[in-house]
Design a protein around this motif. Structure first.
Motif, PDB file in Angstrom:
ATOM      1  N   VAL A 125     -10.164  95.070  48.840  1.00 47.47           N
ATOM      2  CA  VAL A 125      -9.111  94.565  47.958  1.00 47.47           C
ATOM      3  C   VAL A 125      -9.689  94.363  46.562  1.00 47.47           C
ATOM      4  O   VAL A 125     -10.677  93.641  46.385  1.00 47.47           O
ATOM      5  CB  VAL A 125      -8.535  93.239  48.487  1.00 47.47           C
ATOM      6  CG1 VAL A 125      -7.395  92.768  47.591  1.00 47.47           C
ATOM      7  CG2 VAL A 125      -8.061  93.402  49.923  1.00 47.47           C
ATOM      8  N   VAL A 126      -9.057  94.992  45.576  1.00 51.13           N
ATOM      9  CA  VAL A 126      -9.476  94.855  44.182  1.00 51.13           C
ATOM     10  C   VAL A 126      -8.700  93.708  43.551  1.00 51.13           C
ATOM     11  O   VAL A 126      -7.462  93.725  43.526  1.00 51.13           O
ATOM     12  CB  VAL A 126      -9.226  96.165  43.405  1.00 51.13           C
ATOM     13  CG1 VAL A 126      -9.588  95.991  41.930  1.00 51.13           C
ATOM     14  CG2 VAL A 126     -10.033  97.302  44.016  1.00 51.13           C
ATOM     15  N   THR A 127      -9.409  92.703  43.050  1.00 51.64           N
ATOM     16  CA  THR A 127      -8.743  91.528  42.505  1.00 51.64           C
ATOM     17  C   THR A 127      -9.625  90.835  41.484  1.00 51.64           C
ATOM     18  O   THR A 127     -10.838  90.747  41.661  1.00 51.64           O
ATOM     19  CB  THR A 127      -8.374  90.536  43.628  1.00 51.64           C
ATOM     20  OG1 THR A 127      -7.825  89.348  43.059  1.00 51.64           O
ATOM     21  CG2 THR A 127      -9.565  90.175  44.485  1.00 51.64           C
ATOM     22  N   ALA A 128      -8.996  90.324  40.422  1.00 51.50           N
ATOM     23  CA  ALA A 128      -9.721  89.531  39.437  1.00 51.50           C
ATOM     24  C   ALA A 128      -9.639  88.042  39.767  1.00 51.50           C
ATOM     25  O   ALA A 128     -10.644  87.343  39.805  1.00 51.50           O
ATOM     26  CB  ALA A 128      -9.174  89.792  38.028  1.00 51.50           C
ATOM     27  N   GLY A 151     -15.060  90.769  39.807  1.00 54.91           N
ATOM     28  CA  GLY A 151     -16.080  90.759  38.776  1.00 54.91           C
ATOM     29  C   GLY A 151     -17.131  89.696  39.023  1.00 54.91           C
ATOM     30  O   GLY A 151     -16.911  88.724  39.758  1.00 54.91           O
ATOM     31  N   ALA A 152     -18.277  89.866  38.383  1.00 49.14           N
ATOM     32  CA  ALA A 152     -19.367  88.896  38.539  1.00 49.14           C
ATOM     33  C   ALA A 152     -18.963  87.526  38.003  1.00 49.14           C
ATOM     34  O   ALA A 152     -19.535  86.508  38.408  1.00 49.14           O
ATOM     35  CB  ALA A 152     -20.616  89.395  37.807  1.00 49.14           C
ATOM     36  N   GLY A 153     -17.959  87.486  37.100  1.00 44.21           N
ATOM     37  CA  GLY A 153     -17.517  86.227  36.530  1.00 44.21           C
ATOM     38  C   GLY A 153     -16.317  85.618  37.231  1.00 44.21           C
ATOM     39  O   GLY A 153     -15.666  84.726  36.680  1.00 44.21           O
ATOM     40  N   ALA A 154     -16.011  86.074  38.444  1.00 42.59           N
ATOM     41  CA  ALA A 154     -14.867  85.529  39.186  1.00 42.59           C
ATOM     42  C   ALA A 154     -15.084  84.050  39.485  1.00 42.59           C
ATOM     43  O   ALA A 154     -16.218  83.578  39.586  1.00 42.59           O
ATOM     44  CB  ALA A 154     -14.667  86.305  40.482  1.00 42.59           C
ATOM     45  N   ALA A 155     -13.971  83.329  39.654  1.00 37.56           N
ATOM     46  CA  ALA A 155     -14.030  81.890  39.895  1.00 37.56           C
ATOM     47  C   ALA A 155     -14.835  81.587  41.161  1.00 37.56           C
ATOM     48  O   ALA A 155     -14.494  82.073  42.243  1.00 37.56           O
ATOM     49  CB  ALA A 155     -12.621  81.324  40.024  1.00 37.56           C
ATOM     50  N   PRO A 156     -15.884  80.774  41.056  1.00 37.95           N
ATOM     51  CA  PRO A 156     -16.741  80.498  42.221  1.00 37.95           C
ATOM     52  C   PRO A 156     -15.994  79.887  43.402  1.00 37.95           C
ATOM     53  O   PRO A 156     -16.318  80.185  44.558  1.00 37.95           O
ATOM     54  CB  PRO A 156     -17.788  79.530  41.662  1.00 37.95           C
ATOM     55  CG  PRO A 156     -17.825  79.803  40.200  1.00 37.95           C
ATOM     56  CD  PRO A 156     -16.418  80.154  39.828  1.00 37.95           C
ATOM     57  N   ARG A 158     -12.907  80.442  44.338  1.00 40.60           N
ATOM     58  CA  ARG A 158     -12.145  81.473  45.034  1.00 40.60           C
ATOM     59  C   ARG A 158     -13.083  82.418  45.794  1.00 40.60           C
ATOM     60  O   ARG A 158     -12.754  82.889  46.890  1.00 40.60           O
ATOM     61  CB  ARG A 158     -11.283  82.265  44.047  1.00 40.60           C
ATOM     62  CG  ARG A 158     -10.228  81.441  43.341  1.00 40.60           C
ATOM     63  CD  ARG A 158      -9.356  80.685  44.329  1.00 40.60           C
ATOM     64  NE  ARG A 158      -8.598  81.597  45.193  1.00 40.60           N
ATOM     65  CZ  ARG A 158      -7.999  81.239  46.321  1.00 40.60           C
ATOM     66  NH1 ARG A 158      -8.094  79.997  46.762  1.00 40.60           N
ATOM     67  NH2 ARG A 158      -7.301  82.120  47.026  1.00 40.60           N
ATOM     68  N   VAL A 159     -14.238  82.690  45.219  1.00 40.48           N
ATOM     69  CA  VAL A 159     -15.238  83.507  45.925  1.00 40.48           C
ATOM     70  C   VAL A 159     -15.663  82.799  47.204  1.00 40.48           C
ATOM     71  O   VAL A 159     -15.746  83.411  48.284  1.00 40.48           O
ATOM     72  CB  VAL A 159     -16.460  83.776  45.019  1.00 40.48           C
ATOM     73  CG1 VAL A 159     -17.590  84.417  45.822  1.00 40.48           C
ATOM     74  CG2 VAL A 159     -16.070  84.667  43.852  1.00 40.48           C
ATOM     75  N   ALA A 160     -15.898  81.493  47.109  1.00 40.14           N
ATOM     76  CA  ALA A 160     -16.306  80.728  48.279  1.00 40.14           C
ATOM     77  C   ALA A 160     -15.214  80.723  49.340  1.00 40.14           C
ATOM     78  O   ALA A 160     -15.494  80.823  50.541  1.00 40.14           O
ATOM     79  CB  ALA A 160     -16.657  79.301  47.865  1.00 40.14           C
ATOM     80  N   ALA A 161     -13.951  80.618  48.909  1.00 37.59           N
ATOM     81  CA  ALA A 161     -12.834  80.629  49.859  1.00 37.59           C
ATOM     82  C   ALA A 161     -12.758  81.963  50.591  1.00 37.59           C
ATOM     83  O   ALA A 161     -12.509  82.014  51.799  1.00 37.59           O
ATOM     84  CB  ALA A 161     -11.521  80.343  49.131  1.00 37.59           C
ATOM     85  N   ALA A 162     -12.982  83.057  49.858  1.00 44.32           N
ATOM     86  CA  ALA A 162     -12.961  84.382  50.483  1.00 44.32           C
ATOM     87  C   ALA A 162     -14.073  84.516  51.514  1.00 44.32           C
ATOM     88  O   ALA A 162     -13.868  85.031  52.620  1.00 44.32           O
ATOM     89  CB  ALA A 162     -13.089  85.462  49.415  1.00 44.32           C
ATOM     90  N   GLY A 173     -18.069  94.608  38.356  1.00 46.52           N
ATOM     91  CA  GLY A 173     -17.730  94.390  36.957  1.00 46.52           C
ATOM     92  C   GLY A 173     -18.474  93.175  36.451  1.00 46.52           C
ATOM     93  O   GLY A 173     -18.856  92.293  37.232  1.00 46.52           O
ATOM     94  N   GLU A 174     -18.676  93.107  35.136  1.00 43.90           N
ATOM     95  CA  GLU A 174     -19.458  92.016  34.560  1.00 43.90           C
ATOM     96  C   GLU A 174     -18.611  90.796  34.248  1.00 43.90           C
ATOM     97  O   GLU A 174     -19.113  89.674  34.232  1.00 43.90           O
ATOM     98  CB  GLU A 174     -20.161  92.499  33.281  1.00 43.90           C
ATOM     99  CG  GLU A 174     -21.165  93.615  33.507  1.00 43.90           C
ATOM    100  CD  GLU A 174     -22.239  93.236  34.512  1.00 43.90           C
ATOM    101  OE1 GLU A 174     -22.665  92.061  34.533  1.00 43.90           O
ATOM    102  OE2 GLU A 174     -22.650  94.111  35.299  1.00 43.90           O
ATOM    103  N   GLY A 175     -17.322  90.973  33.975  1.00 44.58           N
ATOM    104  CA  GLY A 175     -16.461  89.853  33.631  1.00 44.58           C
ATOM    105  C   GLY A 175     -15.799  89.266  34.854  1.00 44.58           C
ATOM    106  O   GLY A 175     -16.334  89.288  35.962  1.00 44.58           O
ATOM    107  N   ALA A 176     -14.567  88.756  34.645  1.00 45.45           N
ATOM    108  CA  ALA A 176     -13.837  88.168  35.767  1.00 45.45           C
ATOM    109  C   ALA A 176     -13.237  89.226  36.674  1.00 45.45           C
ATOM    110  O   ALA A 176     -13.034  88.994  37.867  1.00 45.45           O
ATOM    111  CB  ALA A 176     -12.728  87.254  35.237  1.00 45.45           C
TER     112      ALA A 176
END
Length: 269
Positions: A125-128, A151-156, A158-162, A173-176
């Motif tokens: 799934v592609v998502t910002a 992206g590497a700048g995604a909200a931590p 939300r990353v943890a929830a995933a 990606g380097e941004g969000a």
């Protein structure tokens, strides 16, 4: 189903029963849609898209693709999934279409095992923003863990929830958000080379603009919908239109199943 292109001396209709076209087997469809074989450097990544469009260019009706599809289109849809290592899809399409995990199909089990593939393709799934419901089966009970491309700048948080839900988060990606040009390399780094995207239109448009798409499998539906439905690809335009070559065309009940490929040096079809 019958083959319209490439033209052969003996058409596929010769084996049809009286009064109707013969239904192709799943093995025949798999052969017709096989990925290019390995080249001198082994198997290289190959990204194909599978989309459906009406005669007047609508990719959806009332927000979904199912109303403009048909049984033969769904057989091809299932075959393309069975051939793929990974299915790439945008977050909005996951939400609108109610995506579920890819399932293992007994009809393709031997073929996938011989190709060194797992029982079912991975969903990526592609998502910002990672604005997804991680309690859905796509994340909690897939045969193989769902990938989140962000992206590497995604909200931590939300990353943890995933990750708590069992998904594997991959930075592309380097941004969000995701850099479309990095989708294919990021998946190839994980060993996925037979890639399939099912959209939606915004994601496909981004991949086209980035020059990442190798092949388009387009079903032309014999319907007219008018309205303001999306095209199969949206978003940024390209500087120059990209030309693809027609590789095959099948037909059943007025639906056309086309396959276009970008030419590459040394390409094997």
């Amino acid at each position: 189903m019958r083959r319209l292109f490439p033209v052969t001396d003996v058409t596929d209709e010769t084996a049809a029963p009286a009064g109707g076209a013969r239904e192709w087997s799943l093995a025949e469809l798999a052969a017709a849609y096989a990925y290019p074989g390995p080249g001198p450097r082994g198997r290289e990544p190959w990204l194909r898209a599978n989309m459906v469009s009406t005669l007047d260019g609508a990719a959806q009706h009332e927000g979904r693709s199912q109303p403009i599809s048909c049984a033969a289109d769904m057989r091809i849809f299932g075959t393309l999934r069975a051939l793929a290592d990974v299915v790439v899809v945008g977050a909005e399409t996951v939400r609108q279409e109610g995506y579920r995990p890819a399932r293992a199909r007994a009809e393709f089990a031997a073929m996938r095992e011989a190709a060194g593939q797992g029982p079912a393709p991975v969903i990526a799934v592609v998502t910002a923003g990672l604005d997804l419901d991680f309690s859905l089966p796509l994340f909690t009970s897939p045969l193989v863990p769902t990938l989140i491309l962000t992206g590497a700048g995604a909200a931590p948080d939300r990353v943890a929830a995933a990750e708590r839900a069992g998904a594997r988060v991959v930075a592309a990606g380097e941004g969000a958000g995701v850099d479309p040009a990095r989708v294919v390399p990021a998946l190839a780094d994980l060993g996925h080379t037979r890639l399939l995207t099912e959209g939606g239109p915004r994601l496909l448009g981004q991949l086209v603009a980035a020059g990442a798409l190798d092949e388009l499998c387009l079903t032309v539906s014999p319907m007219l919908t008018a309205g303001d439905a999306q095209r199969i690809a949206g978003g940024p335009s390209v500087t120059l239109p990209r030309r693809f070559a027609l590789k095959s065309m099948l037909e059943e009940d007025g639906f056309l199943f086309t396959r276009y490929q970008r030419e590459r040096r040394g390409q094997r079809s």
